[in-house]
Scaffold this motif. Structure first.
Motif, PDB file in Angstrom:
ATOM      1  N   SER A 123       0.995  -0.828  -0.268  1.00  0.00           N
ATOM      2  CA  SER A 123       0.263   0.346  -0.251  1.00  0.00           C
ATOM      3  C   SER A 123       0.448   1.025   0.078  1.00  0.00           C
ATOM      4  N   THR A 124       0.157   2.226  -0.544  1.00  0.00           N
ATOM      5  CA  THR A 124       0.812   4.101  -0.415  1.00  0.00           C
ATOM      6  C   THR A 124       0.723   3.887   1.303  1.00  0.00           C
ATOM      7  N   CYS A 125       1.248   3.703   2.120  1.00  0.00           N
ATOM      8  CA  CYS A 125       1.168   3.444   4.087  1.00  0.00           C
ATOM      9  C   CYS A 125       1.727   2.607   4.442  1.00  0.00           C
ATOM     10  N   PRO A 129       0.930  -4.677   2.913  1.00  0.00           N
ATOM     11  CA  PRO A 129       0.840  -4.909   2.035  1.00  0.00           C
ATOM     12  C   PRO A 129      -0.734  -4.354   1.349  1.00  0.00           C
ATOM     13  N   LEU A 130      -1.448  -4.356   0.837  1.00  0.00           N
ATOM     14  CA  LEU A 130      -2.824  -4.283   0.682  1.00  0.00           C
ATOM     15  C   LEU A 130      -3.735  -5.402   1.090  1.00  0.00           C
ATOM     16  N   VAL A 131      -3.639  -6.444   0.484  1.00  0.00           N
ATOM     17  CA  VAL A 131      -4.000  -7.672   1.185  1.00  0.00           C
ATOM     18  C   VAL A 131      -2.698  -8.504   1.357  1.00  0.00           C
ATOM     19  N   SER A 132      -2.902  -9.228   2.746  1.00  0.00           N
ATOM     20  CA  SER A 132      -1.222 -10.115   2.686  1.00  0.00           C
ATOM     21  C   SER A 132      -1.387 -11.076   1.908  1.00  0.00           C
ATOM     22  N   THR A 133       0.045 -11.963   1.840  1.00  0.00           N
ATOM     23  CA  THR A 133      -0.290 -13.146   0.675  1.00  0.00           C
ATOM     24  C   THR A 133      -0.242 -14.373   2.642  1.00  0.00           C
ATOM     25  N   THR A 134      -0.247 -14.126   3.678  1.00  0.00           N
ATOM     26  CA  THR A 134      -0.105 -15.016   4.447  1.00  0.00           C
ATOM     27  C   THR A 134      -1.578 -14.612   5.247  1.00  0.00           C
ATOM     28  N   LEU A 135      -1.351 -15.893   6.238  1.00  0.00           N
ATOM     29  CA  LEU A 135      -3.236 -15.418   7.098  1.00  0.00           C
ATOM     30  C   LEU A 135      -2.347 -15.780   8.185  1.00  0.00           C
ATOM     31  N   VAL A 136      -3.517 -14.998   9.197  1.00  0.00           N
ATOM     32  CA  VAL A 136      -2.838 -14.637  10.654  1.00  0.00           C
ATOM     33  C   VAL A 136      -4.725 -15.100  10.956  1.00  0.00           C
ATOM     34  N   ASN A 137      -4.030 -16.101  12.534  1.00  0.00           N
ATOM     35  CA  ASN A 137      -5.900 -17.289  12.836  1.00  0.00           C
ATOM     36  C   ASN A 137      -6.888 -17.338  11.255  1.00  0.00           C
ATOM     37  N   GLY A 138      -5.838 -17.645  10.598  1.00  0.00           N
ATOM     38  CA  GLY A 138      -6.845 -18.617   8.978  1.00  0.00           C
ATOM     39  C   GLY A 138      -7.957 -17.494   8.409  1.00  0.00           C
ATOM     40  N   LYS A 147      -8.235  -0.541   6.892  1.00  0.00           N
ATOM     41  CA  LYS A 147      -8.842   1.053   6.014  1.00  0.00           C
ATOM     42  C   LYS A 147     -10.857   0.688   6.049  1.00  0.00           C
ATOM     43  N   LEU A 148     -10.785  -0.627   5.600  1.00  0.00           N
ATOM     44  CA  LEU A 148     -12.480  -0.776   6.135  1.00  0.00           C
ATOM     45  C   LEU A 148     -12.974  -0.781   7.081  1.00  0.00           C
ATOM     46  N   ALA A 149     -12.002  -1.057   8.239  1.00  0.00           N
ATOM     47  CA  ALA A 149     -12.939  -2.086  10.024  1.00  0.00           C
ATOM     48  C   ALA A 149     -12.506  -0.359  10.363  1.00  0.00           C
ATOM     49  N   GLY A 150     -11.835   0.695   9.892  1.00  0.00           N
ATOM     50  CA  GLY A 150     -11.352   2.300  11.090  1.00  0.00           C
ATOM     51  C   GLY A 150     -11.000   2.778  10.624  1.00  0.00           C
ATOM     52  N   PRO A 151     -10.520   3.665  11.385  1.00  0.00           N
ATOM     53  CA  PRO A 151      -8.907   5.029  10.509  1.00  0.00           C
ATOM     54  C   PRO A 151      -8.320   4.155  11.664  1.00  0.00           C
ATOM     55  N   VAL A 152      -6.662   4.013  10.142  1.00  0.00           N
ATOM     56  CA  VAL A 152      -5.940   3.499  10.258  1.00  0.00           C
ATOM     57  C   VAL A 152      -4.519   5.295  10.707  1.00  0.00           C
TER      58      VAL A 152
END
Length: 191
Positions: A123-125, A129-138, A147-152
């Motif tokens: 991402s620009t910030c 990554p915009l979407v990581s290639t690895t999962l966290v807790n599935g 950014k969709l969940a709240g301000p960063v």
């Protein structure tokens, strides 16, 4: 007087957001392999019908009168079967600023190949990554989901900027879409 000015600002902002939702969704499921399912929901408030895409068959979903952004802690939201996240969320709610013509932050969220443009792409910030290639807790993670969940912190306001935050069902659908995008980017395997 202040409340009238506030109402005019809100009305003007809403009009701008709705007017800004332009662009055509040119999604080719055969070329991206990121979606499954077809159709849409015919339930009130349940999404759009007719377009292909969305998520795998889910369970449940929110009622038409559910609160946007509210989520019952005991019962997490899930994406209803046939929900078209590419149209209902990305095109309709994000496409005004992140469309094909002149996407803000060079992030086009409406044309074909969205998974390839977001998974593993920095991402620009904060170089996240915009979407990581690895999962966290599935689960899929990344700047786009944050950014969709709240301000960063240090990266601006919650998206969609100036619009209504996504409902818990819409967030669940985006997360399912992101999970499939990560799986596709990793050759069909979950990391």
């Amino acid at each position: 007087m202040r409340s009238v000015a506030g109402l005019l600002f809100v009305a003007g902002s809403a009009a701008w957001v709705f007017a800004a939702c332009v662009g055509q969704l040119q999604f080719d499921p055969a070329s991206s392999g990121i979606v499954s399912g077809a159709g849409g929901s015919s339930s009130p408030g349940g999404g759009s019908g007719g377009a292909t895409g969305g998520s795998t068959a889910g369970t449940g979903g929110a009622a038409a009168d559910s609160d946007a952004g509210a989520q019952d802690v005991a019962t997490p939201a899930s994406c209803p079967a046939g929900f078209d996240v590419l149209t209902t969320v990305f095109k309709d709610k994000c496409g005004g600023c992140h469309g094909a013509a002149a996407p803000t932050k060079n992030l086009d969220l409406v044309t074909a190949g969205l998974g390839a443009r977001t998974v593993g792409v920095v991402s620009t910030c904060n170089n996240k990554p915009l979407v990581s290639t690895t999962l966290v807790n599935g689960e899929a993670v990344g700047h786009l989901l944050d950014k969709l969940a709240g301000p960063v912190t240090g990266c601006g306001v919650q998206m969609p900027a100036g619009g209504t935050p996504l409902s818990s069902v819409e967030i669940a659908c985006v997360k399912e879409w992101a999970l499939k995008a990560v799986q596709t980017a990793n050759g069909g395997q979950y990391p």
